[in-house]
Design a protein around this motif. Structure first.
Motif, PDB file in Angstrom:
ATOM      1  N   GLU A 226      -6.179 -32.610 -17.586  1.00 30.14           N
ATOM      2  CA  GLU A 226      -5.180 -31.669 -17.064  1.00 30.14           C
ATOM      3  C   GLU A 226      -3.828 -32.018 -17.651  1.00 30.14           C
ATOM      4  O   GLU A 226      -3.451 -33.195 -17.672  1.00 30.14           O
ATOM      5  CB  GLU A 226      -5.060 -31.791 -15.540  1.00 30.14           C
ATOM      6  CG  GLU A 226      -6.267 -31.339 -14.768  1.00 30.14           C
ATOM      7  CD  GLU A 226      -6.053 -31.460 -13.252  1.00 30.14           C
ATOM      8  OE1 GLU A 226      -4.900 -31.564 -12.780  1.00 30.14           O
ATOM      9  OE2 GLU A 226      -7.060 -31.465 -12.545  1.00 30.14           O
ATOM     10  N   ASN A 237      -1.420 -34.814 -17.161  1.00 27.33           N
ATOM     11  CA  ASN A 237      -1.248 -35.017 -15.721  1.00 27.33           C
ATOM     12  C   ASN A 237      -2.318 -35.967 -15.223  1.00 27.33           C
ATOM     13  O   ASN A 237      -2.007 -37.047 -14.730  1.00 27.33           O
ATOM     14  CB  ASN A 237      -1.304 -33.679 -14.970  1.00 27.33           C
ATOM     15  CG  ASN A 237      -1.326 -33.876 -13.462  1.00 27.33           C
ATOM     16  OD1 ASN A 237      -0.753 -34.846 -12.947  1.00 27.33           O
ATOM     17  ND2 ASN A 237      -2.003 -33.010 -12.743  1.00 27.33           N
ATOM     18  N   GLU A 238      -3.569 -35.586 -15.377  1.00 23.23           N
ATOM     19  CA  GLU A 238      -4.634 -36.494 -14.949  1.00 23.23           C
ATOM     20  C   GLU A 238      -5.926 -36.183 -15.667  1.00 23.23           C
ATOM     21  O   GLU A 238      -6.086 -35.124 -16.261  1.00 23.23           O
ATOM     22  CB  GLU A 238      -4.825 -36.464 -13.427  1.00 23.23           C
ATOM     23  CG  GLU A 238      -5.227 -35.117 -12.890  1.00 23.23           C
ATOM     24  CD  GLU A 238      -5.787 -35.175 -11.478  1.00 23.23           C
ATOM     25  OE1 GLU A 238      -6.002 -36.269 -10.928  1.00 23.23           O
ATOM     26  OE2 GLU A 238      -6.030 -34.082 -10.923  1.00 23.23           O
TER      27      GLU A 238
HETATM   28 MG    MG Z   1      -5.286 -32.238 -10.751  1.00 23.15          MG
END
Ligand code: MG
Ligand code: ATP
Ligand code: MG
Length: 355
Positions: A226, A237-238
């Motif tokens: 992500e 993001n992750e």
């Molecule tokens: Mg997420």
């Protein structure tokens, strides 16, 4: 060929099972608390639909099998602290962060990361749960019980959120789907659009980041990354070491879905390059009651997870793929009035972002 056992018995494992049927590969999801003994054969393989699980007789048996794909990767990515360390080690752009230690006060976080800081619990958070905003203007303090248990992230003023799903086989062959544009409301994914020509200029950067991660982890299977788009660049993001909600559109929109790819990879089968068909949209069903009028709309493919409907709970999704934009827009136009608040805004976001 042996069975593919899945640690966890939610919708992701069920969709893997579904995707593997035409290949006649038996995928067997296992509930953590299953009381029936799990008996694996030597040639079986084990995978997971989640990155963190409780220690139970069932999970211990599965995790002890020598063919558990990516076994060491799960704890590393399930903890945001070690996940962020990995991104930093590989020089992959991510939101500036810091570990919230025993003695960390919000003032030191504000001076390091800015006047608005997002605390994220190191483990167990999903759909925006396990997050807490610290605001200097309101002199918010680190809540009790979050020391040693959270990381702090700088607030990223992103332009939009995108993700990329990729797969790697045992020999190191990889395939990446086109970037997906995602709408999150209150930390939960509401809709995805793919492919989008305007995101094409970011594809190379996204693939480069995910390729580096998959290779360095000697990863086998599907991983999702992500990202935030900030101008012409991406910031991670992750990561999710599994099939992912933002890849659900591939069930309708490509010749090989993320679920089939994951099974192919862990079972040691060839990957090939999936063909992307037309324009896809995925609408997540969050806390809404099932409405059978949905499947009366041409091109609407419903996946209903059979869970009890509760506010904020993911209970299904609808995929739509059409070769023409006008057909897709017409289907969306028919679905829109069938949904309660806040879905009108979700459909408007989709309409606004389609080419
Ligand atoms: Mg997420
Ligand atoms: P998921 O269900 O995708 O696993 P999650 O609960 O693990 O979600 P994140 O993906 O880390 O949480 O964050 C949820 C959402 O919160 C993001 O999609 C984004 O909208 C917002 N968010 C997260 N980190 C930041 C940040 N550093 N700055 C601004 N917004 C953020
Ligand atoms: Mg997450």
């Amino acid at each position: 060929m042996g069975k593919v056992w899945v640690l966890g018995a939610g919708q992701l494992g069920a969709m893997m099972r579904h995707a593997a049927m035409p290949l006649s590969i038996e995928v067997q999801p296992v509930d953590f608390n299953q009381s029936q003994e799990v008996v694996l054969a030597e040639e079986d393989v084990v995978t997971a639909e989640i990155e963190l699980w409780p220690e139970t007789p069932a999970t211990q048996t599965l995790a002890a099998h020598p063919n558990f794909a990516n076994k060491a990767v799960f704890p590393r990515l399930a903890d945001r602290y070690t996940q962020k360390q990995l991104l930093d080690e590989l020089n992959i752009a991510t939101a500036p962060w810091q570990l919230v230690c025993e003695k960390t006060e919000s003032e030191s976080l504000f001076s390091a990361l800015g006047d608005t800081v997002l605390l994220k619990r190191r483990t167990g958070g999903y759909d925006g749960r396990g997050q807490f905003w610290l605001k200097q203007a309101e002199a918010t303090a680190v809540p009790e019980g979050w020391h040693n248990e959270a990381i702090a992230e700088k607030k990223i003023p992103f332009d939009e959120e995108v993700s990329i799903v990729g797969v790697r086989d045992r020999e190191g062959n990889m395939f990446f789907y086109p970037l997906t544009l995602n709408l999150h409301v209150n930390g939960i994914l509401m809709a995805s659009i793919a492919p989008l020509e305007r995101l094409g200029k970011l594809q190379k950067e996204a693939e480069g980041m995910l390729r580096k991660l998959l290779s360095s982890l000697d990863y086998v299977g599907v991983m999702a990354m992500e990202c935030f788009r900030v101008g012409d660049h991406l910031m991670v993001n992750e990561l999710a070491p599994r099939v992912h909600n933002s890849g659900h559109w591939t069930q309708a929109g490509t010749s090989i879905s993320q679920f089939e790819y994951h099974v192919r990879a862990v079972a040691g089968l060839p990957l090939a390059n999936a063909v992307v068909k037309g324009q896809s949209v995925m609408i997540n069903l969050i806390g809404v009651a099932r409405d059978n009028r949905w499947i009366g709309v041409d091109a609407a493919e419903l996946y209903w997870y059979g869970k009890e409907v509760r506010e904020g709970r993911k209970v299904g999704h609808i995929n739509l793929t059409q070769p023409s934009l006008s057909a897709l827009n017409s289907a969306l136009g028919k679905l829109k009035p069938m949904f309660p608040e806040p879905y009108p805004q979700v459909f408007e976001w989709v309409e606004k972002n389609l080419p």
